[in-house]
Design an enzyme around this catalytic site. Sequence first.
Site: not given
Ligand SMILES: [Zn+2]
Length: 608
Positions: A184, A253
């Site tokens: 992501d 994340e």
């Molecule tokens: Zn990162």
Amino acid sequence: MVVKSLNHLPIPTSANISPRSVSTRRYVAGVVFGIFFSLQLGRYAFDLGKNLDITVEDVTSWTHNVDAAQFCPQVTALYPQSSLNAETWTEFGELLETEKFKTLAIERLSGLIQIPSESYDNMPPPGQDPRWETMGQVHDYLAVAFPLIHSTFSLAKVNTYGLLYEWTGSDASLKPYLLAAHQDVVPVNPDTLDTWIHPPYSGFYDAETGLIWGRGASDDKASLAGIMLTLETLIGKGWTPKRTVVLAFGFDEESSGIHGAKTLGKALEEIYGRDGLAFIVDEGGGFKDVYGTIFATPGVAEKGHADIKVEVTSPGGHSSIPPAHTTIGYLASIISELEQNPFPVELARGTVPHDTLLCYAAHGHDISPRLKHSIFKSTHCDAALRRVEDLYVSKDHWYSSLVGTTQAVDMIYGGVKANALPESAYAIVNHRINTVSSVNETAAHDTQTVSGIARSFNLTLKAFGQDIIPASAYSSSGPKGHIELSQAFNHELEPAPRTPTSGTGSEPWDFLSGTIKATYAAHRNLRGIDGSNIIVSPGMSTGNTDTKYYWNLTRHIFRYNHKNGAYGGEIATGVHTVNENIPLDHYLEMIRFFSTLILNADEVKSFE
Ligand SMILES: [Zn+2]
């Protein structure tokens, strides 16, 4: 012993006494007190020195006599040894220089950047929000772009979009290791689109500047593409591992990893067991020039985290007959009090920020003699430790944020109508907890700070489930309202366990250090194996990575991906903001790092 002799070094103040006159006066002092007071002599010389003004040159010569390297020991560069691995590594290095490989590397990263795999805060689980579907596009892309990996590795999808690959090694007695990255990216703010030099999801490669553009170019798609391309290339060469290679790619994340890395961490522990991995390498620190020396700083610790909700409630009513303070007014006073009482910033021995400074002092070419001396002395002298805080930590906002527990009031809510007294108002205070503190200590600090305000306004206080100031405290007049402190979002996190970097159990650190040195030298055609052209120091970042869910898997977690920030540059450009990009050469060096790491990891026996 060297450290002990530092005890007797006077503090430099100005430059008006020569080394010769210092020694002369010490000699005279020795004659006066000499024979009969030999035990006093050492103390006198020390006291005398302390009262003299000492030149910068004195300090330089003293610190020169110190074996600086003991404060930041280094290993030599580590290259693949077996004839097969050495040959594979050399060939890989030659391949990196070819236009064909460069074109391929650009294409693979560019294609990945073109998928807008944004993750947002507070998203529901996969399947309940269409915004997750871009992760499916990432999966499809990886399957097409890296066909050999997909025919060689096993692949499990954890919680729909978490990717867990394994390439089973031939020697089951060797502990597997994990390479991590995240799929992501931070969302692009649409209001900033016209400030991007090249559109964020273009993946444009500018041959003139050598830059690859777009959101995720640096954080963290260069790692993801780099890991995949390295392994795809090794498979293509017919290379096979003895040690099992595991890949874990989270998909949120940038929004705490609660759907991705959290479930991947559980799956990994089920498969490999507690302490079942030799080491983990995830995104993190790179290398850059500090005090005229190139330092690589793999992250070996992480700060903790707590979002504390401060809520004030009091009776509502019509605002034409208001009390002296509304809930919003009380909250304003609380916020003001918190900001006037920040957490102390105290450098502590044995912490990563202190170890990093020791490495700067031991190996930095241009560090001032005074700072260098103070840093060495701070290993055993509290006054010197405080002086390093003054000379360095307090002058560098980033460093002081790293050392101390931080606080930032990031959210506020209160009131619904202009003529109605707000029954409640709250704020969220974000804390990054210093590595020698804890969630509880942070909560206690805030409770203490707020309790004074509560008393001054006749408010009751409940903190983290405990009644701190009950209504009975105001028996005469009764309380005017109530304050409650609680952990918001239930995602508080203790500081991470520290990865060993010296003594027993530091073999993975030595292995990583040697690999970094070999990569750096090879990428610049530098000769020799002493590895002194890049110093590897314990490092730390102010934030967390997906590895916060991987603590049970190994003690050896490294947040590092060999990003180049040397020669005046930042380690990463445009990360989390506009104009993110990565120079092609930096990305190629990251690939060289992964190839060196993978081939070296197959030979080192000391992890088990
Ligand atoms: Zn990162």
